[in-house]
Scaffold this active site. Structure first.
Site, short mmCIF file in Angstrom:
data_model
loop_
_atom_site.label_atom_id
_atom_site.label_comp_id
_atom_site.label_asym_id
_atom_site.label_seq_id
_atom_site.Cartn_x
_atom_site.Cartn_y
_atom_site.Cartn_z
N ASP A 1 0.87 -1.18 0.00
CA ASP A 1 0.00 0.00 0.00
C ASP A 1 0.91 1.24 0.00
O ASP A 1 2.13 1.15 0.14
CB ASP A 1 -0.97 0.00 1.18
CG ASP A 1 -2.19 0.87 0.88
OD1 ASP A 1 -2.16 1.65 -0.10
OD2 ASP A 1 -3.18 0.81 1.63
C1 BGC Z 1 -5.05 3.24 0.15
C2 BGC Z 1 -5.30 2.20 -0.92
C3 BGC Z 1 -5.18 2.80 -2.28
C4 BGC Z 1 -3.83 3.46 -2.42
C5 BGC Z 1 -3.59 4.05 -3.78
C6 BGC Z 1 -3.82 4.05 -0.11
O1 BGC Z 1 -3.74 5.14 0.72
O2 BGC Z 1 -4.99 2.62 1.41
O3 BGC Z 1 -6.56 1.62 -0.73
O4 BGC Z 1 -5.41 1.84 -3.27
O5 BGC Z 1 -3.72 4.47 -1.46
O6 BGC Z 1 -4.34 5.16 -4.02
#
Ligand code: BGC
Length: 747
Positions: free
Chosen positions: A293
């Site tokens: 993530d």
């Molecule tokens: C989130 C994810 C997301 C990623 C990309 C993160 O902050 O937890 O769910 O896919 O950002 O945008």
């Protein structure tokens, strides 16, 4: 392609052959898989270590209000093959330009992979995922993901960071809005449907995109509902409650996983070998890739398990991570880690192979621009059939919570309608907190939806009355004046979109600001009041549940919100949604979900020393599975084709459901099981099946469910997954508190 120029004529022939997927082999699995692996290896063999690290690096592009703009350093990184995937870049033209740099200006011309959070729609925005799950309509959810993929793939995207399958049992956690609610079995079915929708039956098609199941794992169990917070659970709970939707997604063919921010067993999921290798690779045999993530690798420093980014990179890689999202830890440190012998080249090759495999599967080596087609983008985005599907699933997602004296549906002949509340004419909140490339200006407000429905025959008196937050009651006067002049009052209240989603936990779950006071003042007029809720999580709203004549939960329904709500308000659609997450009476009851356990002292109102609160019932405000219709449905004749059955056998359970009128309508018929005696304690109820059935006014149907001994398996203390002989109570009805019951025995 520059890369074709540098390897000479024989090389060109070899590589073109090696890169192109031979679709004539598409129906015979092993040769195709083998051919694919050979192609992947043929690229891998040509790559320097630096180029390999580039494939393991994902950076975001940023964009301005008027459209995406390219930051020079990303352009430079693409050009020097230091980044193999970009996210947040979208639109066919923009992505085509980035792709051109990768394909034409790098040594090997390996195409970029473009990712984006296409969560509940790309441009045509569908209901937030939690809302959509309340439709219990797997086909419709698959279609909404399919449409999202059709639009996104036409706009330059290959890869979506969805579905989010985190089981969430704490509505304080804002990300409950992104998932499918509290139930593991239902969440697993929805995960499969969404993966099928995004990926279709063949990733090679230009209108399918790779899905990314997230957040692996147990992110939804953040303590106290606070985002990114500590998670603690037994392996048994992990396997029984939190992992099954991920496994279901994997079995449905999902091609990528995203790790989660939280720790599990004291190790952040992003550096957790047990999750990323032991379970995902060794047990489940997953051969796609795992992305971290957003900066979750770097965040292991703050978690306190590594001292710096370099150690974080090492920990995550050795745990089984393949791609670093935005943190640049592989970008900055992997070369050194390999040179120092702390990461093996073999380990790097494994990750790069997984990433290239997906690029091949998407057909990017055949035609890197196949997803960047401005004409197709223009034709597919907001296509009329997409808007129609959005309206359909939006109305299916609405849950009727209360309807005293048949307040709803409203007559289309109303002379004067007072419409108030901060969300009555609002567009900006309707598309939810995570609406990708959605444009809220395209969203139909409730006011416009009603106007579309009623035309000019009804006089609509609109005023906000108050804002979502804040204490200002000065607008009440105008709202009340309108209310007094009207036949019916509609009030749209709830949360702003940003109050749910990431980093949006709430400690109190009532209506924010003075909204409830506004509703109270309107109800005090004695006129019919319909409360339309718009929010991203279950709310604790006991006063409304007891006093609002009608209460309609509409979540954030997306582009077609106003039209869909108007369909329900005026009876063109009979509501059929059922809650997929429990509504508590108060925050103090949380966690509260339908499948809790009995305890040794189950609640007895006459006995103090039983499991209960002094100041509140144990029961929820609205249970899982609950939702009213304009019709009533009667359940009878619950039968099983046998009373006992053996391992490997199936029992058929039938029930008659009658629509007692006065409208045609759909009912979600739910089947729950309770294992009376287990070698370890079992939940009071577990959902094991459902059918959504359309019954005409006055019609009845007999439905049959098949329950096999496999459906009764659960994890034991030795972590074996097996069923145990004994008696099982079966409950069938329109909610998790269904009372119609019978028993079966597994011999
Ligand atoms: C989130 C994810 C997301 C990623 C990309 C993160 O902050 O937890 O769910 O896919 O950002 O945008």
């Amino acid at each position: 392609m520059k890369f074709l120029q540098i390897i000479g004529l024989s090389g060109i022939v070899f590589l073109i052959h090696a890169f192109r997927l031979d679709t004539s082999l598409a129906h015979s699995e092993p040769p195709v898989a083998k051919a694919m692996e050979e192609r992947v290896d043929s690229v891998l063999r040509l790559m320097t270590l630096e180029e390999k690290i580039g494939q393991m690096t994902l950076f975001t592009s940023d964009w301005a209000v008027t459209g995406p703009t390219l930051r020079e350093n990303y352009k430079a990184d693409i050009k020097s093959a230091k980044v193999g995937a970009i996210f947040n870049a979208h639109t066919a033209a923009y992505n085509r330009e980035l792709q051109r740099i990768a394909v034409e200006e790098t040594r090997l011309g390996i195409p970029l992979l473009f990712g984006f959070d296409v969560i509940h729609g790309y441009k045509t925005i569908f209901p937030i995922s939690l809302g959509e799950s309340c439709s219990w309509d797997l086909k419709a959810m698959e279609l909404s993901a399919r449409i999202a993929a059709i639009e996104a793939s036409a706009a330059g995207l290959h890869w979506t960071y969805a579905p989010m399958v985190d089981i969430a049992r704490d509505p304080r956690w804002g990300r409950i809005s992104e998932g499918a609610g509290e139930d593991t079995w239902l969440g697993s079915r929805i995960a499969e449907a969404r993966v099928r929708g995004f990926q279709g039956d063949d990733l090679l098609k230009d209108n399918t995109i790779a899905a990314c199941v997230k957040h692996y794992a147990a992110y939804g169990a953040a303590q106290a509902g606070r985002d990114y917070h500590f998670v603690d659970m037994s392996e048994l709970v992990l396997r029984e409650t939190y992992l099954p939707p991920f496994l279901a997604a994997k079995n449905a063919g999902v091609r990528t996983f995203m790790s989660s921010f939280n720790e599990l067993f004291g190790v952040p999921a992003t550096g957790n070998r047990f999750l990323l290798t032991d379970i995902l690779r060794d047990e489940w045999g997953f051969d796609g890739f795992v992305v971290s993530d957003y900066t979750s690798i770097n965040e292991m420093v703050a978690h306190g398990v590594v001292a710096n980014d370099k150690e974080a990179a090492e920990l995550s890689l050795n745990a089984g991570m393949d791609m670093d999202m935005q943190g640049a830890t592989y970008y900055n440190h992997l070369l050194e880690l390999v040179r120092e012998g702390r990461i093996s080249v073999q380990r790097v090759n494994d990750s790069v192979r997984r990433i290239l495999r997906i690029k091949f599967e998407l057909g990017l080596f055949d035609d890197p621009y196949r997803y960047s087609n401005p004409e197709r983008e223009k034709a597919r985005v907001f296509a009329p059939e997409h808007l129609e599907a959005a309206r359909d699933i939006s109305r299916k997602s609405i849950v009727l919570l209360r309807n005293e004296n048949r307040t709803l549906p409203l007559s289309k002949g109303i002379k004067t309608l007072a419409l108030c509340g901060p969300l009555a004419a609002n567009q900006s909140e309707l598309i939810g907190s995570w609406s990708g490339a959605g444009d809220y200006k395209q969203a139909i407000s409730l006011l416009d939806g009603i106007k579309n429905k009623l035309g000019s025959n009804t006089k609509i008196l609109h005023t906000e009355g108050c804002t979502i937050e804040g204490n200002d009651k000065s607008g009440f006067k105008a709202a009340l004046a309108n209310a007094k002049a009207a036949d019916v009052i509609l009030v749209a209240v709830g949360e702003s979109a940003g109050m749910s989603g990431e980093a949006a936990s709430r400690a109190e779950l009532g209506l924010p600001g003075v909204q409830e006071d506004l509703v109270k003042a309107l109800v005090a007029t004695g006129k019919p009041v319909v409360v339309v809720l718009m929010n991203g999580r279950p709310l604790a709203i006991p006063w409304l549940a007891e006093n609002a004549p009608a209460l309609l939960e509409t979540w954030f329904l997306g582009t077609q919100a106003g039209n869909a709500i108007a369909d329900v308000l005026f009876g063109d659609y009979n509501p059929s949604g059922k809650l997929t997450a429990t509504f508590p009476r108060s925050t103090g009851q949380i966690p509260l979900h339908y499948n809790m356990k009995n305890t040794g002292r189950p609640m007895d109102p006459g006995n103090k020393y039983t499991s209960k609160y002094l100041d509140m019932p144990n029961t929820p405000l609205y249970p899982f599975g609950y939702g009213l219709s304009y019709s009533t449905f009667a359940y009878s004749n619950l039968q099983t084709d046998r009373k006992t059955f053996a391992t490997g056998e199936t029992v058929r359970i039938s029930v008659t459901v009658a629509n007692k009128g006065p409208y045609d309508g759909e009912e979600v018929v739910q089947l729950y099981v309770r294992d009376r005696v287990g070698s370890i304690t079992r939940p009071l109820r577990e959902l094991k099946g459902f059918q959504k059935v359309l019954l005409k006014n006055g019609e009845s149907k007999t439905l049959t469910f098949a329950l096999s001994s496999d459906d009764l398996r659960f994890y034991h203390n030795d972590l074996q997954f097996r069923a145990e002989p004994g008696f099982f109570d079966v409950f069938v009805g329109g909610s998790s508190d269904a009372s119609l019951t019978t028993a079966i025995e597994l011999k």
